[in-house]
Design a protein around this motif. Structure first.
Motif, PDB file in Angstrom:
ATOM      1  N   GLY A  16      51.331  25.875  72.531  1.00  0.00           N
ATOM      2  CA  GLY A  16      51.527  24.424  72.403  1.00  0.00           C
ATOM      3  C   GLY A  16      52.990  24.012  72.411  1.00  0.00           C
ATOM      4  O   GLY A  16      53.835  24.598  73.094  1.00  0.00           O
ATOM      5  N   ILE A  17      53.275  22.984  71.609  1.00  0.00           N
ATOM      6  CA  ILE A  17      54.629  22.413  71.586  1.00  0.00           C
ATOM      7  C   ILE A  17      55.629  23.451  71.067  1.00  0.00           C
ATOM      8  O   ILE A  17      56.766  23.522  71.544  1.00  0.00           O
ATOM      9  CB  ILE A  17      54.649  21.142  70.705  1.00  0.00           C
ATOM     10  CG1 ILE A  17      53.693  20.087  71.270  1.00  0.00           C
ATOM     11  CG2 ILE A  17      56.063  20.571  70.605  1.00  0.00           C
ATOM     12  CD1 ILE A  17      53.501  18.860  70.368  1.00  0.00           C
ATOM     13  N   LEU A  60      55.177  34.328  60.095  1.00  0.00           N
ATOM     14  CA  LEU A  60      55.244  33.189  59.170  1.00  0.00           C
ATOM     15  C   LEU A  60      53.841  32.609  59.053  1.00  0.00           C
ATOM     16  O   LEU A  60      53.429  31.780  59.873  1.00  0.00           O
ATOM     17  CB  LEU A  60      56.238  32.136  59.662  1.00  0.00           C
ATOM     18  CG  LEU A  60      57.703  32.411  59.330  1.00  0.00           C
ATOM     19  CD1 LEU A  60      58.608  31.380  59.968  1.00  0.00           C
ATOM     20  CD2 LEU A  60      57.952  32.455  57.818  1.00  0.00           C
ATOM     21  N   SER A  63      49.617  29.463  55.562  1.00  0.00           N
ATOM     22  CA  SER A  63      48.320  29.057  55.013  1.00  0.00           C
ATOM     23  C   SER A  63      48.314  28.795  53.513  1.00  0.00           C
ATOM     24  O   SER A  63      47.399  28.159  53.006  1.00  0.00           O
ATOM     25  CB  SER A  63      47.258  30.119  55.298  1.00  0.00           C
ATOM     26  OG  SER A  63      47.276  30.447  56.643  1.00  0.00           O
ATOM     27  N   SER A 140      54.811  12.667  63.869  1.00  0.00           N
ATOM     28  CA  SER A 140      53.847  12.199  64.865  1.00  0.00           C
ATOM     29  C   SER A 140      53.860  10.681  64.843  1.00  0.00           C
ATOM     30  O   SER A 140      54.223  10.070  63.832  1.00  0.00           O
ATOM     31  CB  SER A 140      52.449  12.692  64.480  1.00  0.00           C
ATOM     32  OG  SER A 140      51.453  12.033  65.227  1.00  0.00           O
ATOM     33  N   TYR A 153      45.022  13.110  58.675  1.00  0.00           N
ATOM     34  CA  TYR A 153      46.134  13.610  59.507  1.00  0.00           C
ATOM     35  C   TYR A 153      47.330  12.666  59.352  1.00  0.00           C
ATOM     36  O   TYR A 153      48.464  13.107  59.161  1.00  0.00           O
ATOM     37  CB  TYR A 153      45.676  13.695  60.968  1.00  0.00           C
ATOM     38  CG  TYR A 153      46.745  14.194  61.917  1.00  0.00           C
ATOM     39  CD1 TYR A 153      47.119  15.537  61.926  1.00  0.00           C
ATOM     40  CD2 TYR A 153      47.382  13.325  62.807  1.00  0.00           C
ATOM     41  CE1 TYR A 153      48.111  15.998  62.806  1.00  0.00           C
ATOM     42  CE2 TYR A 153      48.358  13.781  63.680  1.00  0.00           C
ATOM     43  CZ  TYR A 153      48.720  15.111  63.684  1.00  0.00           C
ATOM     44  OH  TYR A 153      49.703  15.555  64.532  1.00  0.00           O
ATOM     45  N   PRO A 184      54.543  11.858  70.486  1.00  0.00           N
ATOM     46  CA  PRO A 184      53.397  11.106  71.030  1.00  0.00           C
ATOM     47  C   PRO A 184      52.301  12.100  71.424  1.00  0.00           C
ATOM     48  O   PRO A 184      52.362  13.269  71.027  1.00  0.00           O
ATOM     49  CB  PRO A 184      54.018  10.473  72.280  1.00  0.00           C
ATOM     50  CG  PRO A 184      55.032  11.472  72.743  1.00  0.00           C
ATOM     51  CD  PRO A 184      55.557  12.169  71.511  1.00  0.00           C
TER      52      PRO A 184
HETATM   53  N1  LIG Z   1      49.836  17.600  70.630  1.00  0.00           N
HETATM   54  C1  LIG Z   1      50.002  16.372  70.206  1.00  0.00           C
HETATM   55  O1  LIG Z   1      49.561  15.397  70.853  1.00  0.00           O
HETATM   56  C2  LIG Z   1      50.770  16.104  68.940  1.00  0.00           C
HETATM   57  C3  LIG Z   1      51.085  14.776  68.634  1.00  0.00           C
HETATM   58  C4  LIG Z   1      51.823  14.500  67.495  1.00  0.00           C
HETATM   59  C5  LIG Z   1      52.253  15.549  66.695  1.00  0.00           C
HETATM   60  N2  LIG Z   1      51.927  16.837  67.011  1.00  0.00           N
HETATM   61  C6  LIG Z   1      52.389  17.891  66.113  1.00  0.00           C
HETATM   62  O2  LIG Z   1      53.063  18.882  66.851  1.00  0.00           O
HETATM   63  C7  LIG Z   1      52.918  20.143  66.207  1.00  0.00           C
HETATM   64  C8  LIG Z   1      52.427  21.181  67.217  1.00  0.00           C
HETATM   65  O3  LIG Z   1      51.181  20.737  67.726  1.00  0.00           O
HETATM   66  P1  LIG Z   1      50.501  21.361  69.030  1.00  0.00           P
HETATM   67  O4  LIG Z   1      49.943  20.226  69.781  1.00  0.00           O
HETATM   68  O5  LIG Z   1      51.403  22.323  69.702  1.00  0.00           O
HETATM   69  O6  LIG Z   1      49.270  22.138  68.327  1.00  0.00           O
HETATM   70  P2  LIG Z   1      48.501  23.469  68.740  1.00  0.00           P
HETATM   71  O7  LIG Z   1      48.531  23.647  70.206  1.00  0.00           O
HETATM   72  O8  LIG Z   1      47.184  23.392  68.046  1.00  0.00           O
HETATM   73  O9  LIG Z   1      49.390  24.620  68.059  1.00  0.00           O
HETATM   74  C9  LIG Z   1      49.500  24.655  66.659  1.00  0.00           C
HETATM   75  C10 LIG Z   1      50.447  25.757  66.254  1.00  0.00           C
HETATM   76  O10 LIG Z   1      50.530  25.768  64.810  1.00  0.00           O
HETATM   77  C11 LIG Z   1      50.249  27.094  64.354  1.00  0.00           C
HETATM   78  N3  LIG Z   1      49.614  27.118  63.035  1.00  0.00           N
HETATM   79  C12 LIG Z   1      48.547  26.393  62.607  1.00  0.00           C
HETATM   80  N4  LIG Z   1      48.196  26.768  61.373  1.00  0.00           N
HETATM   81  C13 LIG Z   1      49.061  27.756  61.001  1.00  0.00           C
HETATM   82  C14 LIG Z   1      49.216  28.540  59.832  1.00  0.00           C
HETATM   83  N5  LIG Z   1      48.393  28.425  58.786  1.00  0.00           N
HETATM   84  N6  LIG Z   1      50.241  29.437  59.790  1.00  0.00           N
HETATM   85  C15 LIG Z   1      51.058  29.584  60.839  1.00  0.00           C
HETATM   86  N7  LIG Z   1      50.963  28.876  61.989  1.00  0.00           N
HETATM   87  C16 LIG Z   1      49.962  27.970  62.061  1.00  0.00           C
HETATM   88  C17 LIG Z   1      49.292  27.653  65.412  1.00  0.00           C
HETATM   89  O11 LIG Z   1      49.234  29.061  65.305  1.00  0.00           O
HETATM   90  P3  LIG Z   1      47.890  29.883  65.735  1.00  0.00           P
HETATM   91  O12 LIG Z   1      47.970  30.064  67.221  1.00  0.00           O
HETATM   92  O13 LIG Z   1      48.017  31.141  64.960  1.00  0.00           O
HETATM   93  O14 LIG Z   1      46.717  29.051  65.334  1.00  0.00           O
HETATM   94  C18 LIG Z   1      49.948  27.146  66.686  1.00  0.00           C
HETATM   95  O15 LIG Z   1      51.046  27.937  67.038  1.00  0.00           O
HETATM   96  C19 LIG Z   1      51.968  19.917  65.038  1.00  0.00           C
HETATM   97  O16 LIG Z   1      52.704  19.734  63.849  1.00  0.00           O
HETATM   98  C20 LIG Z   1      51.266  18.628  65.422  1.00  0.00           C
HETATM   99  O17 LIG Z   1      50.763  17.940  64.297  1.00  0.00           O
HETATM  100  C21 LIG Z   1      51.194  17.137  68.107  1.00  0.00           C
END
Ligand SMILES: NC(=O)c1ccc[n+]([C@@H]2O[C@H](COP(=O)([O-])OP(=O)(O)OC[C@H]3O[C@@H](n4cnc5c(N)ncnc54)[C@H](OP(=O)(O)O)[C@@H]3O)[C@@H](O)[C@H]2O)c1
Length: 264
Positions: A16-17, A60, A63, A140, A153, A184
């Motif tokens: 992801g990001i 890291l 949890s 976010s 959330y 976004p």
């Molecule tokens: N995508 C969007 O539209 C959006 C919008 C606004 C804000 N955000 C924010 O951007 C950030 C990244 O989001 P994303 O879209 O890239 O999400 P994602 O694709 O679901 O990836 C989430 C990441 O967080 C890690 N993670 C979750 N729980 C964890 C834990 N307990 N310990 C360690 N790592 C953990 C995951 O690791 P695993 O692979 O091990 O699960 C993964 O690397 C988040 O904070 C999200 O709230 C995203």
């Protein structure tokens, strides 16, 4: 901040990001610590034009407080040398509040808010002692514009917004900065899951999205330019603006596409 020679830590760097941020940072001559929940989730980065000095995957697990303390013990002094901490890892849950699972809400608040606070508290003394550092928090648009289906959330992200702004004022004069990413819709597994979950009650058809690599490029440039906030563009920017106006504005926008009765 000049990133040449900086040590940067990104949480959730395996997909992801977070992975896009790691790849963007790897275009600079940095030492990159790629934070992953467990080391077997890491696959080496392949970045065109990479200038990275070293990429070190680090465990890291965010949890729980105890799990993170265990990771701190493994990493030892490494955490004192961090110049850029990117609190990126996150979870999402949504839908009507009474449909959401309490264990998922708890896990989300732990990762989105408490773990970011705990990690920041751990790396901050090293930054303050060196008079240099940037704490980047992935907030976010949900931390500003509180739409139905997103109550828990949004609460976690509003928390990180408040944490970042307060800390920014607290750190004045120390040489340490904060950068808040008002992220976004960004193409990722989380966005797919969010769209699926929220669209039961909310019309998500007009949502604008940005590729993860594009958002990561803007975020790393914002670090280099010492920005305090990286805001979204387009309709998401308008939602952020509306969130600072009278509540009736968002009531009207949110009310148009929301139904307590499932839409499908
Ligand atoms: N995508 C969007 O539209 C959006 C919008 C606004 C804000 N955000 C924010 O951007 C950030 C990244 O989001 P994303 O879209 O890239 O999400 P994602 O694709 O679901 O990836 C989430 C990441 O967080 C890690 N993670 C979750 N729980 C964890 C834990 N307990 N310990 C360690 N790592 C953990 C995951 O690791 P695993 O692979 O091990 O699960 C993964 O690397 C988040 O904070 C999200 O709230 C995203």
């Amino acid at each position: 901040m000049r990133l040449d020679g900086a040590t940067c830590l990104v949480t959730g760097a395996n997909r992801g990001i977070g992975r896009a941020l790691a790849a963007e940072l790897a275009k600079r001559p940095v030492r990159l610590l790629a934070g992953v929940r467990s080391l077997d989730r890491w696959e080496p980065l392949e970045v065109a034009g990479s200038r990275v000095r070293e990429v070190v995957p680090v465990r890291l697990d965010l949890s729980s407080r105890e799990a993170l303390d265990g990771c701190f013990a493994e990493l030892g002094d490494e955490l004192d040398a961090i110049d850029v901490l990117v609190n990126n890892a996150g979870q999402m849950t949504g839908g009507l509040l009474e449909e959401q699972r309490m264990d998922e809400i708890e896990a989300m608040v732990q990762v989105n808010l408490l773990a970011a606070i705990q990690l920041t508290q751990r790396v901050l003394p090293g930054m303050v002692a060196r008079g240099r550092g940037t704490i980047v928090n992935n907030a976010s648009i949900s931390g500003y514009a509180y739409f139905p289906s997103a109550s828990t959330y949004a609460a976690s992200k509003a928390g990180i917004v408040a944490f970042t702004e307060s800390l920014q004022r607290e750190l004045r004069g120390t040489g340490v900065r904060t950068l808040q990413l008002v992220t976004p819709g960004v193409e990722s597994d989380m966005l797919d899951a969010t769209t699926e979950l929220y669209s039961r009650h909310l019309d998500t058809s007009g949502w604008e999205t940005v590729p993860a690599a594009e958002w990561a490029r803007r975020a790393v440039e914002a670090i280099e330019q010492d920005k305090r906030v990286l805001g979204p563009g387009g309709k998401t920017a308008l939602a952020k603006l509306a969130s600072r106006g009278p509540a009736q504005l968002l009531d009207a926008i949110a009310g148009r596409g929301f139904s307590r009765t499932p839409r499908r």
